[in-house]
Design a protein around this motif. Structure first.
Motif, PDB file in Angstrom:
ATOM      1  N   ALA A  63       0.867  -1.250   0.084  1.00 16.77           N
ATOM      2  CA  ALA A  63       0.098  -0.150  -0.035  1.00 16.77           C
ATOM      3  C   ALA A  63       0.730   1.180  -0.011  1.00 16.77           C
ATOM      4  CB  ALA A  63      -1.031  -0.139   1.224  1.00 16.77           C
ATOM      5  N   SER A  64       1.941   1.277   0.806  1.00 21.00           N
ATOM      6  CA  SER A  64       2.687   2.338   0.679  1.00 21.00           C
ATOM      7  C   SER A  64       3.600   2.645  -0.558  1.00 21.00           C
ATOM      8  CB  SER A  64       4.021   2.346   2.010  1.00 21.00           C
ATOM      9  OG  SER A  64       3.137   2.006   3.096  1.00 21.00           O
ATOM     10  N   LEU A  65       4.074   1.658  -1.096  1.00 18.61           N
ATOM     11  CA  LEU A  65       4.525   1.853  -2.497  1.00 18.61           C
ATOM     12  C   LEU A  65       3.652   2.103  -3.293  1.00 18.61           C
ATOM     13  CD1 LEU A  65       6.843  -1.732  -2.577  1.00 18.61           C
ATOM     14  CD2 LEU A  65       7.566   0.901  -2.271  1.00 18.61           C
ATOM     15  N   ALA A  66       2.190   1.725  -3.335  1.00 15.79           N
ATOM     16  CA  ALA A  66       1.291   2.126  -4.502  1.00 15.79           C
ATOM     17  C   ALA A  66       0.945   3.717  -4.080  1.00 15.79           C
ATOM     18  CB  ALA A  66      -0.126   1.345  -4.114  1.00 15.79           C
ATOM     19  N   VAL A  96      -4.121   8.080 -10.360  1.00 18.29           N
ATOM     20  CA  VAL A  96      -4.920   8.358  -9.315  1.00 18.29           C
ATOM     21  C   VAL A  96      -5.891   7.281  -8.769  1.00 18.29           C
ATOM     22  CG1 VAL A  96      -6.954   9.560  -8.909  1.00 18.29           C
ATOM     23  CG2 VAL A  96      -5.203  10.812  -9.996  1.00 18.29           C
ATOM     24  N   ALA A  97      -6.121   6.410  -9.876  1.00 16.18           N
ATOM     25  CA  ALA A  97      -7.077   5.289  -9.757  1.00 16.18           C
ATOM     26  C   ALA A  97      -6.170   4.078  -8.350  1.00 16.18           C
ATOM     27  CB  ALA A  97      -7.475   4.654 -10.901  1.00 16.18           C
ATOM     28  N   ASP A  98      -4.928   3.971  -9.080  1.00 12.13           N
ATOM     29  CA  ASP A  98      -4.112   3.073  -8.389  1.00 12.13           C
ATOM     30  C   ASP A  98      -3.714   3.642  -6.939  1.00 12.13           C
ATOM     31  OD1 ASP A  98      -4.140   0.981 -10.251  1.00 12.13           O
ATOM     32  OD2 ASP A  98      -2.573   1.738 -11.201  1.00 12.13           O
ATOM     33  N   LEU A  99      -3.386   4.981  -6.907  1.00 16.79           N
ATOM     34  CA  LEU A  99      -3.209   5.663  -5.627  1.00 16.79           C
ATOM     35  C   LEU A  99      -4.400   5.498  -4.654  1.00 16.79           C
ATOM     36  CD1 LEU A  99      -1.644   8.978  -4.820  1.00 16.79           C
ATOM     37  CD2 LEU A  99      -3.911   8.606  -3.767  1.00 16.79           C
ATOM     38  N   LEU A 120      -6.015  -0.068   0.620  1.00 17.76           N
ATOM     39  CA  LEU A 120      -5.491  -1.388   1.309  1.00 17.76           C
ATOM     40  C   LEU A 120      -4.764  -0.824   2.709  1.00 17.76           C
ATOM     41  CD1 LEU A 120      -3.384  -2.472  -1.681  1.00 17.76           C
ATOM     42  CD2 LEU A 120      -5.307  -3.631  -0.691  1.00 17.76           C
ATOM     43  N   LEU A 121      -4.418   0.583   2.753  1.00 16.95           N
ATOM     44  CA  LEU A 121      -4.024   1.102   4.211  1.00 16.95           C
ATOM     45  C   LEU A 121      -5.053   1.309   5.023  1.00 16.95           C
ATOM     46  CD1 LEU A 121      -1.644   4.200   3.297  1.00 16.95           C
ATOM     47  CD2 LEU A 121      -0.864   2.045   4.322  1.00 16.95           C
ATOM     48  N   ILE A 122      -6.242   1.462   4.688  1.00 22.59           N
ATOM     49  CA  ILE A 122      -7.391   1.767   5.546  1.00 22.59           C
ATOM     50  C   ILE A 122      -7.767   0.366   5.970  1.00 22.59           C
ATOM     51  CG2 ILE A 122      -9.793   2.327   5.584  1.00 22.59           C
ATOM     52  CD1 ILE A 122      -9.457   4.436   3.633  1.00 22.59           C
ATOM     53  N   ARG A 123      -7.839  -0.833   5.007  1.00 23.30           N
ATOM     54  CA  ARG A 123      -8.015  -2.043   5.582  1.00 23.30           C
ATOM     55  C   ARG A 123      -7.004  -2.516   6.400  1.00 23.30           C
ATOM     56  NH1 ARG A 123     -12.377  -5.646   5.415  1.00 23.30           N
ATOM     57  NH2 ARG A 123     -11.223  -7.820   5.880  1.00 23.30           N
ATOM     58  N   ALA A 124      -5.805  -2.194   6.221  1.00 24.73           N
ATOM     59  CA  ALA A 124      -4.842  -2.606   7.252  1.00 24.73           C
ATOM     60  C   ALA A 124      -4.878  -2.048   8.567  1.00 24.73           C
ATOM     61  CB  ALA A 124      -3.345  -2.331   6.612  1.00 24.73           C
ATOM     62  N   ILE A 125      -5.289  -0.692   8.619  1.00 28.18           N
ATOM     63  CA  ILE A 125      -5.374  -0.152   9.719  1.00 28.18           C
ATOM     64  C   ILE A 125      -6.737  -0.539  10.778  1.00 28.18           C
ATOM     65  CG2 ILE A 125      -6.138   2.243  10.939  1.00 28.18           C
ATOM     66  CD1 ILE A 125      -4.268   3.597   8.620  1.00 28.18           C
ATOM     67  N   ALA A 126      -7.806  -0.765   9.840  1.00 31.15           N
ATOM     68  CA  ALA A 126      -8.816  -1.118  10.300  1.00 31.15           C
ATOM     69  C   ALA A 126      -8.613  -2.713  10.909  1.00 31.15           C
ATOM     70  CB  ALA A 126     -10.047  -1.298   9.485  1.00 31.15           C
ATOM     71  N   VAL A 151      -9.865 -14.265  -2.462  1.00 24.20           N
ATOM     72  CA  VAL A 151     -10.163 -12.811  -2.263  1.00 24.20           C
ATOM     73  C   VAL A 151      -9.124 -11.910  -1.689  1.00 24.20           C
ATOM     74  CG1 VAL A 151     -11.816 -10.927  -1.070  1.00 24.20           C
ATOM     75  CG2 VAL A 151     -12.918 -13.120  -2.058  1.00 24.20           C
ATOM     76  N   LEU A 152      -8.436 -12.692  -0.367  1.00 30.74           N
ATOM     77  CA  LEU A 152      -7.235 -12.043  -0.228  1.00 30.74           C
ATOM     78  C   LEU A 152      -6.128 -12.122  -0.963  1.00 30.74           C
ATOM     79  CD1 LEU A 152      -7.029 -13.740   3.398  1.00 30.74           C
ATOM     80  CD2 LEU A 152      -7.841 -11.494   3.088  1.00 30.74           C
ATOM     81  N   ILE A 153      -5.996 -12.969  -1.802  1.00 29.89           N
ATOM     82  CA  ILE A 153      -5.016 -13.055  -2.819  1.00 29.89           C
ATOM     83  C   ILE A 153      -5.092 -11.948  -3.701  1.00 29.89           C
ATOM     84  CG2 ILE A 153      -3.897 -14.394  -4.545  1.00 29.89           C
ATOM     85  CD1 ILE A 153      -4.192 -16.713  -2.997  1.00 29.89           C
ATOM     86  N   ASN A 154      -6.610 -11.962  -4.310  1.00 26.65           N
ATOM     87  CA  ASN A 154      -6.768 -10.714  -5.234  1.00 26.65           C
ATOM     88  C   ASN A 154      -6.769  -9.274  -4.715  1.00 26.65           C
ATOM     89  OD1 ASN A 154      -8.480 -10.012  -7.708  1.00 26.65           O
ATOM     90  ND2 ASN A 154      -9.521  -9.011  -6.301  1.00 26.65           N
ATOM     91  N   GLY A 155      -6.795  -9.137  -3.307  1.00 25.29           N
ATOM     92  CA  GLY A 155      -6.381  -7.816  -2.949  1.00 25.29           C
ATOM     93  C   GLY A 155      -5.076  -7.440  -2.958  1.00 25.29           C
ATOM     94  N   VAL A 156      -4.032  -8.646  -2.616  1.00 24.87           N
ATOM     95  CA  VAL A 156      -2.516  -8.405  -2.690  1.00 24.87           C
ATOM     96  C   VAL A 156      -2.344  -8.176  -4.329  1.00 24.87           C
ATOM     97  CG1 VAL A 156      -0.404  -9.384  -2.349  1.00 24.87           C
ATOM     98  CG2 VAL A 156      -2.002  -9.642  -0.736  1.00 24.87           C
ATOM     99  N   THR A 157      -2.854  -8.794  -5.016  1.00 22.46           N
ATOM    100  CA  THR A 157      -2.261  -8.640  -6.410  1.00 22.46           C
ATOM    101  C   THR A 157      -2.760  -7.425  -7.107  1.00 22.46           C
ATOM    102  OG1 THR A 157      -4.233  -9.862  -7.392  1.00 22.46           O
ATOM    103  CG2 THR A 157      -2.358 -11.195  -7.027  1.00 22.46           C
ATOM    104  N   THR A 158      -3.897  -6.912  -6.634  1.00 20.97           N
ATOM    105  CA  THR A 158      -4.467  -5.634  -6.965  1.00 20.97           C
ATOM    106  C   THR A 158      -3.408  -4.565  -6.455  1.00 20.97           C
ATOM    107  OG1 THR A 158      -6.775  -6.356  -6.889  1.00 20.97           O
ATOM    108  CG2 THR A 158      -6.411  -4.216  -6.848  1.00 20.97           C
ATOM    109  N   GLY A 159      -3.149  -4.431  -5.222  1.00 18.03           N
ATOM    110  CA  GLY A 159      -2.251  -3.787  -4.707  1.00 18.03           C
ATOM    111  C   GLY A 159      -0.687  -3.898  -5.214  1.00 18.03           C
ATOM    112  N   VAL A 160      -0.328  -4.886  -5.976  1.00 15.67           N
ATOM    113  CA  VAL A 160       0.942  -4.978  -6.395  1.00 15.67           C
ATOM    114  C   VAL A 160       0.771  -4.241  -7.694  1.00 15.67           C
ATOM    115  CG1 VAL A 160       2.366  -6.864  -7.604  1.00 15.67           C
ATOM    116  CG2 VAL A 160       1.644  -7.164  -5.401  1.00 15.67           C
ATOM    117  N   ASN A 161      -0.269  -4.497  -8.538  1.00 16.81           N
ATOM    118  CA  ASN A 161      -0.552  -3.920  -9.632  1.00 16.81           C
ATOM    119  C   ASN A 161      -0.736  -2.418  -9.559  1.00 16.81           C
ATOM    120  OD1 ASN A 161      -1.685  -4.165 -12.916  1.00 16.81           O
ATOM    121  ND2 ASN A 161      -2.716  -2.541 -12.143  1.00 16.81           N
ATOM    122  N   ALA A 162      -1.106  -2.001  -8.654  1.00 12.27           N
ATOM    123  CA  ALA A 162      -0.956  -0.411  -8.314  1.00 12.27           C
ATOM    124  C   ALA A 162       0.298   0.134  -7.965  1.00 12.27           C
ATOM    125  CB  ALA A 162      -2.323   0.036  -7.064  1.00 12.27           C
TER     126      ALA A 162
END
Length: 318
Positions: A24-27, A58-61, A67-73, A238-249
């Motif tokens: 998330a930080s890299l994205a 902007v979209a990937d940001l 992802l950051l919000i999800r991690a903090i939650a 779904v978790l894996i999809n969230g990770v790969t989405t972040g990697v793409n961003a």
């Protein structure tokens, strides 16, 4: 419930949280650099294609922020775990990421269409307004992405409490059919459009990244739903999809920085804090000096608001 708890234990693990924070930080950081580089450069802003790249950033940001919000939650709930969750809370935590994913995919489609129109109608494309042309497309993508958020909230039961908070569980209704239909249509259009121009633009790296980070996870989830895979499997997918989405961003800055030399040089200048001096020099005399060379590339003052030259391979601007 037990199998979903296993998925939640994976998400709550320190290793997974660390990976999510890193991605998330890299994205967020990488895409912020792209956005600032483009909009602080008068030369880059004169090309509508660069504005579309900024829109993708902007979209990937937004995806990174989600992802950051999800991690903090997750950390907050890990410190003070509730007995159960409301559907509204679970959907709202994932809403920003879902919105960013839709906006990102639609922007990739628009970039593919933009490249196709540049090839099929080069004269008309050259005359497009670099401000209104991408702005209209950005607003169009925002509108459709907001519609996707409506689908996410459509069947929420505000009073319903669920034991495990995950979009992969069967307690979250209504979103899966929409997401499958949306993704299938966008996938087909992107590959059809890029496939038509691939031999001319050599955008293979864009398609490879998109296929690995978006298409493969989606296919796994799609078949998991069709063949009624156990909820634990769906939740992990779904978790894996969230990770790969972040990697793409997160790889945007590497993907477009490597592919487009003008943007790469501008981003390096921005990080070094040299872009302001270069812009001022260009506006003053219309000339740019090439590193390790006495050559200077100049343009008449009447043409300095447009991209006046093409860099030769190996040239680095000073």
């Amino acid at each position: 419930v037990i199998v979903l708890m296993i998925s939640q234990d994976i998400e709550n693990s320190n290793v997974f949280l660390l990976v999510r924070f890193l991605i998330a930080s890299l994205a967020v950081g990488g895409n912020a650099i792209i956005i600032l580089t483009i909009f602080r450069s008068s030369r880059l802003c004169t090309r509508a294609y660069n504005i579309l790249i900024a829109q993708l950033a902007v979209a990937d940001l937004i995806v990174g922020l989600g992802l950051l919000i999800r991690a903090i939650a997750t950390i907050i709930l890990k410190l003070n775990p509730p007995e159960n969750y409301t559907e509204l809370y679970c959907v709202s935590v994932a809403a920003i990421t879902v919105f960013g994913c839709q906006l990102s995919q639609l922007t990739v489609l628009l970039i593919a269409i933009d490249r196709l129109s540049a090839i099929k109608c080069p004269i008309d494309y050259k005359n497009k307004d670099p401000f209104w042309y991408p702005l209209r497309r950005f607003l169009f993508c925002i509108f459709l992405s907001c519609g996707g958020l409506g689908a996410l909230y459509l069947h929420i039961d505000i009073d319903n409490h669920i034991p495990v908070c995950t979009l992969g569980g069967k307690d979250i209704h209504g979103f899966a059919p929409y997401w499958i239909a949306f993704s299938l249509v966008v996938f087909v259009l992107i590959f059809a459009t890029y496939g038509y121009t691939l031999h001319l633009l050599h955008d293979t790296i864009v398609l490879i990244s998109y296929f690995i980070c978006y298409v493969c996870p989606f296919i796994s989830i799609f078949f998991g739903i069709v063949f009624e895979a156990p909820e634990m499997i769906l939740s992990i997918l779904v978790l894996i999809n969230g990770v790969t989405t972040g990697v793409n961003a997160a790889v945007n800055i590497l993907l477009y920085g490597w592919k487009y030399k003008e943007l790469r040089v501008a981003m390096i200048d921005f990080v070094r804090g040299e872009e302001r001096q270069r812009e001022l020099s260009y506006r003053t005399d219309g000339c740019l000096t090439i590193q390790n060379s006495s050559r200077r590339k100049c343009t008449p003052s009447s043409e300095r608001t447009a991209p006046a030259f093409e860099l030769a391979e190996g040239d680095v601007l000073l």
